[in-house]
Design a protein around this motif. Structure first.
Motif, PDB file in Angstrom:
ATOM      1  N   GLN A  47       6.101  10.186   9.230  1.00 43.01           N
ATOM      2  CA  GLN A  47       5.888   9.877  10.719  1.00 43.01           C
ATOM      3  C   GLN A  47       4.598   9.182  10.855  1.00 43.01           C
ATOM      4  O   GLN A  47       4.204   8.313  11.641  1.00 43.01           O
ATOM      5  CB  GLN A  47       6.261  11.042  11.642  1.00 43.01           C
ATOM      6  N   VAL A  48       3.532   9.973   9.916  1.00 44.81           N
ATOM      7  CA  VAL A  48       2.324   9.369  10.142  1.00 44.81           C
ATOM      8  C   VAL A  48       2.233   7.956   9.499  1.00 44.81           C
ATOM      9  O   VAL A  48       1.388   7.229  10.103  1.00 44.81           O
ATOM     10  CB  VAL A  48       1.413  10.535   9.448  1.00 44.81           C
ATOM     11  N   GLY A  49       2.949   7.897   8.388  1.00 48.49           N
ATOM     12  CA  GLY A  49       2.967   6.474   7.617  1.00 48.49           C
ATOM     13  C   GLY A  49       3.607   5.558   8.972  1.00 48.49           C
ATOM     14  O   GLY A  49       3.060   4.249   8.874  1.00 48.49           O
ATOM     15  N   TRP A  69       7.670   2.944   6.030  1.00 53.78           N
ATOM     16  CA  TRP A  69       8.676   3.778   5.691  1.00 53.78           C
ATOM     17  C   TRP A  69       9.313   3.273   4.229  1.00 53.78           C
ATOM     18  O   TRP A  69       9.735   4.213   3.520  1.00 53.78           O
ATOM     19  CB  TRP A  69       9.721   3.837   6.654  1.00 53.78           C
ATOM     20  N   LEU A  70       9.669   2.146   4.008  1.00 59.80           N
ATOM     21  CA  LEU A  70      10.416   1.722   2.941  1.00 59.80           C
ATOM     22  C   LEU A  70       9.694   1.909   1.829  1.00 59.80           C
ATOM     23  O   LEU A  70      10.224   2.379   0.674  1.00 59.80           O
ATOM     24  CB  LEU A  70      10.863   0.094   2.926  1.00 59.80           C
ATOM     25  N   GLY A  71       8.285   1.598   1.750  1.00 59.54           N
ATOM     26  CA  GLY A  71       7.386   1.844   0.436  1.00 59.54           C
ATOM     27  C   GLY A  71       7.229   3.018   0.144  1.00 59.54           C
ATOM     28  O   GLY A  71       7.297   3.479  -1.082  1.00 59.54           O
ATOM     29  N   VAL A  95       0.738  -1.062  -0.079  1.00 62.44           N
ATOM     30  CA  VAL A  95      -0.037  -0.066   0.032  1.00 62.44           C
ATOM     31  C   VAL A  95       0.820   1.423   0.075  1.00 62.44           C
ATOM     32  O   VAL A  95       0.611   2.159  -1.044  1.00 62.44           O
ATOM     33  CB  VAL A  95      -0.931   0.036   1.078  1.00 62.44           C
ATOM     34  N   PHE A  96       1.911   1.293   0.699  1.00 65.68           N
ATOM     35  CA  PHE A  96       2.781   2.476   1.004  1.00 65.68           C
ATOM     36  C   PHE A  96       3.554   2.546  -0.317  1.00 65.68           C
ATOM     37  O   PHE A  96       3.980   3.658  -0.670  1.00 65.68           O
ATOM     38  CB  PHE A  96       3.510   2.457   2.276  1.00 65.68           C
ATOM     39  N   LEU A  97       3.841   1.526  -0.875  1.00 62.36           N
ATOM     40  CA  LEU A  97       4.784   1.547  -2.285  1.00 62.36           C
ATOM     41  C   LEU A  97       3.812   2.261  -3.456  1.00 62.36           C
ATOM     42  O   LEU A  97       4.484   2.993  -4.065  1.00 62.36           O
ATOM     43  CB  LEU A  97       5.209   0.223  -2.630  1.00 62.36           C
ATOM     44  N   ARG A  98       2.598   1.989  -3.436  1.00 59.58           N
ATOM     45  CA  ARG A  98       1.793   2.806  -4.367  1.00 59.58           C
ATOM     46  C   ARG A  98       1.853   4.161  -3.974  1.00 59.58           C
ATOM     47  O   ARG A  98       1.907   5.014  -5.016  1.00 59.58           O
ATOM     48  CB  ARG A  98       0.492   2.168  -4.350  1.00 59.58           C
TER      49      ARG A  98
END
Length: 405
Positions: A74-76, A93-95, A22-25
């Motif tokens: 930080q929210v992520g 963080w990585l994504g 999700v975070f990578l997108r």
């Protein structure tokens, strides 16, 4: 038959891999800076996936605005932590961070390796784009963080102090003084208690993370004095920048400029060109650290330098987020802490005003054509909502085209 939305929530396992995807997108598509990132996060995690309630998300944003460092990143981290523990925080963080960091390291190595082969007009256009981006940030932050005469005055005093004494320690002193002034004079309404989150961090572990934060903040400069070397010097400079900056990516500009340009690590032209290019990629602006590490004159540089600086500037955020979460309810109810934050936020705008003048304006604006290009870029960003990457690209091409042959 199970409804589609319920089936999606059932299949959406609480795994670090799901968080990473999700975070990578988001890391590949989130243009527009910290405020826009928070909007993307709300749409993804509150509206679409319902990982969080509206109130829980607001509490997370409030905490991360209170802490120094990149608020959107930080929210992520908090969302990943609440979803899949420590591995979830790292996955988030990585994504969100690595796509832009990789692009910026490649760009830094290209600019450093090309040297005089890079057209001067192209670099100049990137620097003019940085003027428009920082000016837009100043305007937007001033409207929300300096809504009255006392905070406008505090902003002006902070900008004056930093312009007269442009050093990282002066900036730290200004932030401390602003916090004390805010606690004395700015009294917000009593805040409501936040909605609890499933955070797997106990009070003992939290204290350990906070101790590690302060040990590194104090210990890295001492270690560098005892064992001089480029590795420790870079780790110290970028850790300190990540630990002492309130207000997000734009405000880190003066700290990083003071750390890498006077020391000769990075040319000022390359610094400002990279900062302009950082606006053209998605993800957090703190990935500008990866560009600077990749563009270092001395070793480590390239991929190693980029990753060293990237980890160093984000390390304080991990330690502070993990350390502050268990104590957040008490802080959230404390009107004095909120008043101090109001003063710090006003000073943040002042630091950004100082950065807009030096080094951004003084290094980029030399002729009426530069003023015109910066003004057009600002109107495109603020009035027409043109994507920042497109404005940066247009400025770079315009600077190249307008350069004398």
């Amino acid at each position: 038959m199970i409804p589609v939305q319920e089936r999606e929530q059932t299949d959406d396992r609480r795994s670090a891999w799901a968080v990473f995807l999700v975070f990578l997108r988001l890391g590949l598509t989130s243009f527009g800076g910290p405020v826009a990132h928070l909007g993307y996060f709300r749409e993804a995690f509150v509206t679409r996936r319902r990982w969080l309630s509206e109130r829980a998300y607001s509490d997370i944003v409030a905490l991360c605005q209170f802490l120094p460092g990149p608020a959107s990143s930080q929210v992520g981290m908090v969302i990943g932590l609440s979803r899949a523990g420590y591995r979830g925080a790292l996955a988030a963080w990585l994504g969100f961070t690595m796509p832009s960091a990789i692009v910026l390291v490649v760009l830094a190595m290209g600019l450093s390796g090309a040297g005089n082969q890079v057209p001067a007009g192209l670099l100049h256009g990137l620097k003019v784009a940085a003027v428009a981006v920082v000016a837009q940030a100043v305007w937007g932050m001033a409207r929300s963080l300096c809504p009255d005469a006392p905070r406008l005055t505090l902003m002006a005093l902070a900008a004056t102090a930093v312009m007269l004494a442009p050093s990282p320690w002066c900036q730290v002193a200004v932030m401390v003084a602003a916090g004390l002034a805010g606690a004395r004079w700015f009294r917000p309404a009593q805040a409501q208690a936040h909605e609890p989150l499933p955070i797997p961090v106990g009070h003992g572990a939290a204290i350990g993370f906070l101790l590690a934060f302060f040990v590194l903040l104090v210990g890295l400069p001492i270690a560098h004095r005892l064992f001089p070397g480029q590795w420790l010097a870079m780790a110290d400079a970028f850790y300190r920048a990540g630990a002492l900056v309130f207000g997000g990516g734009h405000v880190v500009l003066p700290l990083l400029q003071a750390a890498v340009v006077p020391t000769g690590w990075v040319d000022n032209d390359i610094f400002l060109a990279g900062y302009g290019a950082a606006q053209a990629v998605p993800g957090p602006l703190f990935t500008f650290a990866a560009f600077l590490g990749g563009a270092m004159r001395a070793e480590p540089s390239g991929w190693v330098g980029g990753m060293l600086c990237l980890v160093a500037i984000f390390a304080p955020s991990f330690l502070l987020v993990f350390g502050a979460l268990p104590f957040w309810e008490r802080l959230r109810r404390n009107a004095g802490a909120q008043a101090a934050l109001a003063g710090v936020n006003a000073a943040v705008v002042g630091l950004l005003v100082a950065a807009l003048y030096q080094p951004v304006w003084t290094s980029a604006i030399h002729a009426p054509a530069d003023v015109a290009l910066a003004l057009l870029a600002l109107v495109a960003l603020a009035a027409w909502r043109v994507p920042p990457w497109l404005v940066v690209l247009a400025c770079a091409l315009a600077g190249w085209g307008l350069a004398p042959s």
